[in-house]
Design a protein around this motif. Structure first.
Motif, mmCIF file in Angstrom:
data_model
loop_
_atom_site.group_PDB
_atom_site.id
_atom_site.type_symbol
_atom_site.label_atom_id
_atom_site.label_comp_id
_atom_site.label_asym_id
_atom_site.label_seq_id
_atom_site.Cartn_x
_atom_site.Cartn_y
_atom_site.Cartn_z
ATOM 1 N N LYS A 19 -1.018 72.041 12.016
ATOM 2 C CA LYS A 19 -1.473 73.255 12.721
ATOM 3 C C LYS A 19 -1.687 72.973 14.206
ATOM 4 C CE LYS A 19 -3.818 75.714 8.971
ATOM 5 N NZ LYS A 19 -5.134 76.191 8.495
ATOM 6 N N LEU A 20 -2.287 71.833 14.508
ATOM 7 C CA LEU A 20 -2.529 71.479 15.911
ATOM 8 C C LEU A 20 -1.214 71.260 16.646
ATOM 9 C CD1 LEU A 20 -4.448 70.813 18.230
ATOM 10 C CD2 LEU A 20 -4.611 68.481 17.309
ATOM 11 N N ILE A 21 -0.299 70.542 16.041
ATOM 12 C CA ILE A 21 0.997 70.284 16.684
ATOM 13 C C ILE A 21 1.743 71.596 16.921
ATOM 14 C CG2 ILE A 21 3.280 69.235 16.332
ATOM 15 C CD1 ILE A 21 1.034 67.291 17.258
ATOM 16 N N LYS A 22 1.722 72.482 15.937
ATOM 17 C CA LYS A 22 2.389 73.783 16.097
ATOM 18 C C LYS A 22 1.787 74.558 17.265
ATOM 19 C CE LYS A 22 3.631 77.934 13.552
ATOM 20 N NZ LYS A 22 3.535 78.665 12.295
ATOM 21 N N LEU A 23 0.497 74.440 17.454
ATOM 22 C CA LEU A 23 -0.187 75.130 18.545
ATOM 23 C C LEU A 23 0.179 74.540 19.907
ATOM 24 C CD1 LEU A 23 -2.376 77.225 19.390
ATOM 25 C CD2 LEU A 23 -4.074 75.414 19.008
ATOM 26 N N ILE A 24 0.298 73.225 20.002
ATOM 27 C CA ILE A 24 0.525 72.604 21.314
ATOM 28 C C ILE A 24 1.998 72.464 21.692
ATOM 29 C CG2 ILE A 24 -1.685 71.399 21.253
ATOM 30 C CD1 ILE A 24 -0.149 68.782 20.708
ATOM 31 N N GLU A 25 2.898 72.511 20.713
ATOM 32 C CA GLU A 25 4.328 72.323 21.012
ATOM 33 C C GLU A 25 4.853 73.245 22.108
ATOM 34 O OE1 GLU A 25 6.256 72.510 17.174
ATOM 35 O OE2 GLU A 25 6.508 70.330 17.157
ATOM 36 N N PRO A 26 4.511 74.533 22.104
ATOM 37 C CA PRO A 26 5.092 75.408 23.132
ATOM 38 C C PRO A 26 4.405 75.331 24.503
ATOM 39 C CG PRO A 26 3.793 76.709 21.591
ATOM 40 C CD PRO A 26 3.789 75.295 21.083
ATOM 41 N N LEU A 27 3.349 74.541 24.629
ATOM 42 C CA LEU A 27 2.609 74.517 25.887
ATOM 43 C C LEU A 27 3.371 73.765 26.972
ATOM 44 C CD1 LEU A 27 -1.004 73.792 24.582
ATOM 45 C CD2 LEU A 27 0.080 76.007 25.044
ATOM 46 N N SER A 28 3.275 74.286 28.180
ATOM 47 C CA SER A 28 3.841 73.582 29.335
ATOM 48 C C SER A 28 2.816 72.570 29.830
ATOM 49 C CB SER A 28 4.155 74.566 30.451
ATOM 50 O OG SER A 28 2.952 75.097 30.996
ATOM 51 N N GLU A 29 3.304 71.551 30.496
ATOM 52 C CA GLU A 29 2.378 70.553 31.031
ATOM 53 C C GLU A 29 1.385 71.200 31.991
ATOM 54 O OE1 GLU A 29 2.018 66.085 32.700
ATOM 55 O OE2 GLU A 29 4.018 66.940 32.622
ATOM 56 N N SER A 30 1.842 72.149 32.796
ATOM 57 C CA SER A 30 0.932 72.780 33.763
ATOM 58 C C SER A 30 -0.211 73.502 33.038
ATOM 59 C CB SER A 30 1.678 73.728 34.692
ATOM 60 O OG SER A 30 2.294 74.770 33.972
ATOM 61 N N GLN A 31 0.071 74.146 31.912
ATOM 62 C CA GLN A 31 -0.989 74.804 31.135
ATOM 63 C C GLN A 31 -2.018 73.787 30.646
ATOM 64 O OE1 GLN A 31 1.747 76.695 28.254
ATOM 65 N NE2 GLN A 31 0.361 78.459 28.385
ATOM 66 N N THR A 32 -1.549 72.632 30.260
ATOM 67 C CA THR A 32 -2.431 71.641 29.630
ATOM 68 C C THR A 32 -3.307 70.909 30.629
ATOM 69 O OG1 THR A 32 -0.870 69.780 29.712
ATOM 70 C CG2 THR A 32 -0.714 71.296 27.821
ATOM 71 N N LEU A 33 -2.998 71.051 31.908
ATOM 72 C CA LEU A 33 -3.760 70.315 32.924
ATOM 73 C C LEU A 33 -4.820 71.166 33.613
ATOM 74 C CD1 LEU A 33 -0.838 68.297 34.554
ATOM 75 C CD2 LEU A 33 -2.422 67.565 32.750
ATOM 76 N N ILE A 34 -4.871 72.465 33.314
ATOM 77 C CA ILE A 34 -5.856 73.350 33.939
ATOM 78 C C ILE A 34 -7.241 73.014 33.390
ATOM 79 C CG2 ILE A 34 -6.613 75.739 34.246
ATOM 80 C CD1 ILE A 34 -3.614 76.536 33.827
ATOM 81 N N LYS A 35 -8.163 72.726 34.293
ATOM 82 C CA LYS A 35 -9.523 72.350 33.898
ATOM 83 C C LYS A 35 -10.371 73.589 33.628
ATOM 84 C CE LYS A 35 -9.263 67.814 34.700
ATOM 85 N NZ LYS A 35 -9.660 66.755 33.790
ATOM 86 N N ASP A 36 -11.271 73.462 32.671
ATOM 87 C CA ASP A 36 -12.236 74.526 32.411
ATOM 88 C C ASP A 36 -13.477 74.299 33.273
ATOM 89 O OD1 ASP A 36 -13.779 72.541 31.164
ATOM 90 O OD2 ASP A 36 -13.306 73.226 29.136
ATOM 91 N N ASP A 37 -14.498 75.105 33.067
ATOM 92 C CA ASP A 37 -15.722 74.979 33.857
ATOM 93 C C ASP A 37 -16.428 73.641 33.628
ATOM 94 O OD1 ASP A 37 -15.274 77.504 34.890
ATOM 95 O OD2 ASP A 37 -16.627 78.500 33.486
ATOM 96 N N GLY A 38 -16.153 72.995 32.520
ATOM 97 C CA GLY A 38 -16.753 71.698 32.222
ATOM 98 C C GLY A 38 -15.883 70.536 32.646
ATOM 99 N N ASP A 39 -14.855 70.807 33.455
ATOM 100 C CA ASP A 39 -13.939 69.792 33.976
ATOM 101 C C ASP A 39 -13.110 69.135 32.873
ATOM 102 O OD1 ASP A 39 -12.774 68.512 36.212
ATOM 103 O OD2 ASP A 39 -13.946 66.707 35.812
ATOM 104 N N THR A 40 -12.762 69.927 31.844
ATOM 105 C CA THR A 40 -11.969 69.439 30.720
ATOM 106 C C THR A 40 -10.713 70.288 30.602
ATOM 107 O OG1 THR A 40 -13.978 68.763 29.566
ATOM 108 C CG2 THR A 40 -11.996 68.986 28.228
ATOM 109 N N SER A 41 -9.603 69.649 30.313
ATOM 110 C CA SER A 41 -8.331 70.340 30.123
ATOM 111 C C SER A 41 -7.864 70.187 28.677
ATOM 112 C CB SER A 41 -7.272 69.767 31.064
ATOM 113 O OG SER A 41 -6.952 68.436 30.672
ATOM 114 N N ILE A 42 -6.832 70.934 28.317
ATOM 115 C CA ILE A 42 -6.221 70.789 26.995
ATOM 116 C C ILE A 42 -5.710 69.362 26.837
ATOM 117 C CG2 ILE A 42 -4.262 71.506 25.562
ATOM 118 C CD1 ILE A 42 -4.718 74.378 26.706
ATOM 119 N N ASP A 44 -6.907 66.712 28.163
ATOM 120 C CA ASP A 44 -8.074 65.859 27.929
ATOM 121 C C ASP A 44 -8.516 65.911 26.467
ATOM 122 O OD1 ASP A 44 -8.206 65.237 30.678
ATOM 123 O OD2 ASP A 44 -9.617 66.874 31.080
ATOM 124 N N VAL A 45 -8.493 67.100 25.892
ATOM 125 C CA VAL A 45 -8.930 67.268 24.503
ATOM 126 C C VAL A 45 -7.985 66.536 23.549
ATOM 127 C CG1 VAL A 45 -9.228 68.991 22.657
ATOM 128 C CG2 VAL A 45 -10.226 69.377 24.918
#
Length: 164
Positions: A19-42, A44-45
């Motif tokens: 389920k996790l792999i299916k969720l992350i497969e379509p993500l672009s690298e730029s999407q995964t590097l955007i930090k949240d308010d806690g300074d964490t990105s996808i 990072d997770v």
């Protein structure tokens, strides 16, 4: 409900990883590097989840070898998790998206091999050596694997909603 047999643990580990792999497969690298308010990105997770599987495998191996086991890591207590995770993100700052996914895949493979090589008695016959609690190795494996995969997926779905 937590797994209580090797077969259940194998099944939920694979299911939640898929389920996790299916969720992350379509993500672009730029999407995964955007930090949240806690300074964490996808990214990072995902890197964090890979790291924690490796921590668990190290705890288990050290306990089996009769070595001192540091929970969660040397120099940290469970009450230091925020600091530990921030320090981990800093150590993983140069890791790119492909590296984070590769680390997760490798950690999943190691965890799956670990589980497959154990019996029900190995996984659920008693507390994990040197863990200083009542959790069995199977319960620790579930916390490091499928439980972490589910929480990562929940975080990622929320982040993707925020990005829309």
């Amino acid at each position: 409900m937590a797994a209580t047999t090797r077969e259940e643990l194998i099944r939920i580990t694979q299911k939640d990883y898929d389920k996790l792999i299916k969720l992350i497969e379509p993500l672009s690298e730029s999407q995964t590097l955007i930090k949240d308010d806690g300074d964490t990105s996808i990214k990072d997770v995902i890197a964090h989840r890979a790291h924690w599987i490796e921590l668990f495998l190290g705890w288990y191996a050290d306990g089996q070898a009769g070595k001192e086991v540091h929970f969660p890591a040397k120099g940290y207590k469970w009450t230091d998790l925020k600091r530990y995770n921030a320090d981990l993100r800093a150590r993983q700052t140069d890791l790119d998206w492909a590296g984070a996914v590769s680390a997760l895949e490798a950690a999943f493979d190691r965890l799956s091999s670990f589980i497959a090589a154990k019996t029900d008695a190995d996984l659920y016959g008693g507390p994990m050596k040197s863990a200083n609690n009542h959790w069995t190795p199977g319960r620790w494996a579930e916390a490091a694997g499928p439980s972490h995969f589910r929480s990562a997926a929940k975080y990622i779905r929320a982040r993707l909603r925020e990005m829309r």
